[in-house]
Scaffold this motif. Structure first.
Motif, PDB file in Angstrom:
ATOM      1  N   UNK A  99       0.877  -1.164   0.000  1.00 23.80           N
ATOM      2  CA  UNK A  99       0.000   0.000   0.000  1.00 23.80           C
ATOM      3  C   UNK A  99       0.918   1.218   0.000  1.00 23.80           C
ATOM      4  N   UNK A 100       0.887   1.970  -1.099  1.00 24.86           N
ATOM      5  CA  UNK A 100       1.845   3.051  -1.294  1.00 24.86           C
ATOM      6  C   UNK A 100       1.657   4.190  -0.286  1.00 24.86           C
ATOM      7  N   UNK A 101       2.625   5.076  -0.261  1.00 24.46           N
ATOM      8  CA  UNK A 101       2.672   6.201   0.663  1.00 24.46           C
ATOM      9  C   UNK A 101       1.387   7.037   0.578  1.00 24.46           C
ATOM     10  N   UNK A 102       0.802   7.323   1.753  1.00 29.83           N
ATOM     11  CA  UNK A 102      -0.450   8.088   1.817  1.00 29.83           C
ATOM     12  C   UNK A 102      -0.669   8.591   3.236  1.00 29.83           C
ATOM     13  N   UNK A 125       3.634  -1.234   9.589  1.00 32.04           N
ATOM     14  CA  UNK A 125       3.463  -0.024   8.791  1.00 32.04           C
ATOM     15  C   UNK A 125       4.683   0.872   8.979  1.00 32.04           C
ATOM     16  N   UNK A 126       5.115   1.499   7.886  1.00 32.33           N
ATOM     17  CA  UNK A 126       6.268   2.399   7.932  1.00 32.33           C
ATOM     18  C   UNK A 126       5.745   3.838   7.924  1.00 32.33           C
ATOM     19  N   UNK A 127       6.141   4.609   8.938  1.00 30.08           N
ATOM     20  CA  UNK A 127       5.717   5.999   9.089  1.00 30.08           C
ATOM     21  C   UNK A 127       6.869   6.929   8.729  1.00 30.08           C
ATOM     22  N   UNK A 128       6.508   8.095   8.160  1.00 29.33           N
ATOM     23  CA  UNK A 128       7.487   9.079   7.736  1.00 29.33           C
ATOM     24  C   UNK A 128       7.339  10.353   8.559  1.00 29.33           C
ATOM     25  N   UNK A 129       8.435  10.809   9.122  1.00 28.74           N
ATOM     26  CA  UNK A 129       8.435  12.035   9.911  1.00 28.74           C
ATOM     27  C   UNK A 129       8.109  13.215   8.992  1.00 28.74           C
ATOM     28  N   UNK A 130       7.219  14.117   9.427  1.00 30.77           N
ATOM     29  CA  UNK A 130       6.862  15.261   8.573  1.00 30.77           C
ATOM     30  C   UNK A 130       7.945  16.337   8.514  1.00 30.77           C
ATOM     31  N   UNK A 131       8.998  16.192   9.308  1.00 27.86           N
ATOM     32  CA  UNK A 131      10.088  17.158   9.339  1.00 27.86           C
ATOM     33  C   UNK A 131      11.363  16.429   8.912  1.00 27.86           C
ATOM     34  N   UNK A 155      -3.750  11.410  11.851  1.00 30.18           N
ATOM     35  CA  UNK A 155      -4.159  11.042  10.486  1.00 30.18           C
ATOM     36  C   UNK A 155      -3.259  11.638   9.407  1.00 30.18           C
ATOM     37  N   UNK A 156      -2.652  12.789   9.668  1.00 27.21           N
ATOM     38  CA  UNK A 156      -1.867  13.464   8.635  1.00 27.21           C
ATOM     39  C   UNK A 156      -0.465  12.899   8.444  1.00 27.21           C
ATOM     40  N   UNK A 157      -0.064  11.938   9.255  1.00 24.07           N
ATOM     41  CA  UNK A 157       1.273  11.359   9.121  1.00 24.07           C
ATOM     42  C   UNK A 157       1.317  10.423   7.907  1.00 24.07           C
ATOM     43  N   UNK A 158       2.245  10.702   7.008  1.00 21.57           N
ATOM     44  CA  UNK A 158       2.418   9.835   5.839  1.00 21.57           C
ATOM     45  C   UNK A 158       2.916   8.466   6.292  1.00 21.57           C
ATOM     46  N   UNK A 161       2.539   0.662   3.617  1.00 25.30           N
ATOM     47  CA  UNK A 161       2.768  -0.743   3.924  1.00 25.30           C
ATOM     48  C   UNK A 161       3.701  -1.247   2.836  1.00 25.30           C
ATOM     49  N   UNK A 162       4.897  -1.604   3.247  1.00 24.05           N
ATOM     50  CA  UNK A 162       5.919  -2.003   2.287  1.00 24.05           C
ATOM     51  C   UNK A 162       5.548  -3.332   1.624  1.00 24.05           C
TER      52      UNK A 162
END
Length: 178
Positions: A99-102, A125-131, A155-158, A161-162
C-alpha cells in the motif's frame, strides 16, 4: 522540541475472537478477499457498507479507544474527546502486494490493528516524519508490533505498507477517528 503523539495497545481479547471476527469479515467482503492477482492490495475501503460487520471488533477495542481519548485530553493533544469512528475497513496483503505512501487527511487520528500478523515474516506499517532530519534526510519509524496490537497515530502522518514478501497473508483492520 516536537513530538508526534501515538498510542499502542495490545488487545488481549483478540486471541479468543480472531477466528470469528476475521471469518465474518472475509465472508461479508468475499469480493475483496478474492480480488484479481496483481492488485497492490485487497481492501474493503471502497465497499458499500454500514460497517455493522465490524461491530464485534469495534466493541472489542472500545475500552482502548476510551483510554486513548482520555490520554489525548489529559496531555492536551486535542481539546475534544475522540468519540467517533468515521471510517473502518480491512486490508489483506498477499505476497508482493503493498500500500503506497499516503495519509488520512489533515484532522483526526487513524489506527492500524494487526489482525493476522507475524513479526517474524511481516513488516509493520512504515511511518514518515513530517520534518526532515538536520542532514536533509527522511526519518522513518516502524513500530515493534505483534498480532493483536492497535497502533493509533495522527491522520496526517504519511505512511505505507511495504511490499509483503511472505507467502502468508498479512491482514490489518484500519480506522479513522474524530
Amino acid at each position: 522540541m516536537f513530538y508526534i503523539p501515538h498510542f499502542q495497545y495490545h488487545i488481549e481479547e483478540w486471541a479468543d475472537q480472531k477466528d470469528q471476527i476475521l471469518s465474518d469479515l472475509y465472508a461479508f467482503h468475499s469480493r475483496v478477499v478474492e480480488c484479481n492477482e496483481g492488485d497492490t492490495m485487497h481492501s474493503s475501503y471502497y465497499e458499500d457498507t454500514d460497517y455493522s460487520e465490524f461491530q464485534p471488533f469495534i466493541d472489542m477495542i472500545a475500552p482502548y479507544l476510551r483510554m486513548m481519548s482520555a490520554e489525548v485530553l489529559e496531555k492536551g493533544y486535542s481539546e475534544k474527546p475522540i468519540d467517533d469512528i468515521s471510517r473502518i475497513w480491512f486490508q489483506i496483503q498477499k505476497q508482493y502486494e503493498y500500500h503506497s505512501l499516503h495519509n488520512h487527511g489533515m484532522r483526526g487520528w487513524s489506527a492500524v490493528f494487526y489482525a493476522d500478523f507475524n513479526p517474524a515474516i511481516h513488516e509493520a506499517t512504515k511511518f514518515y516524519c513530517p520534518i526532515y532530519t538536520v542532514d536533509g534526510g527522511l526519518a522513518t519509524f516502524q513500530p515493534s508490533v505483534q498480532e493483536g496490537d492497535l497502533f493509533i497515530f495522527p491522520a496526517q502522518i504519511n505512511h505505507e505498507s511495504v511490499v509483503q514478501r511472505s507467502e502468508i497473508n498479512r491482514t490489518i483492520i484500519s480506522l479513522n477517528l474524530h
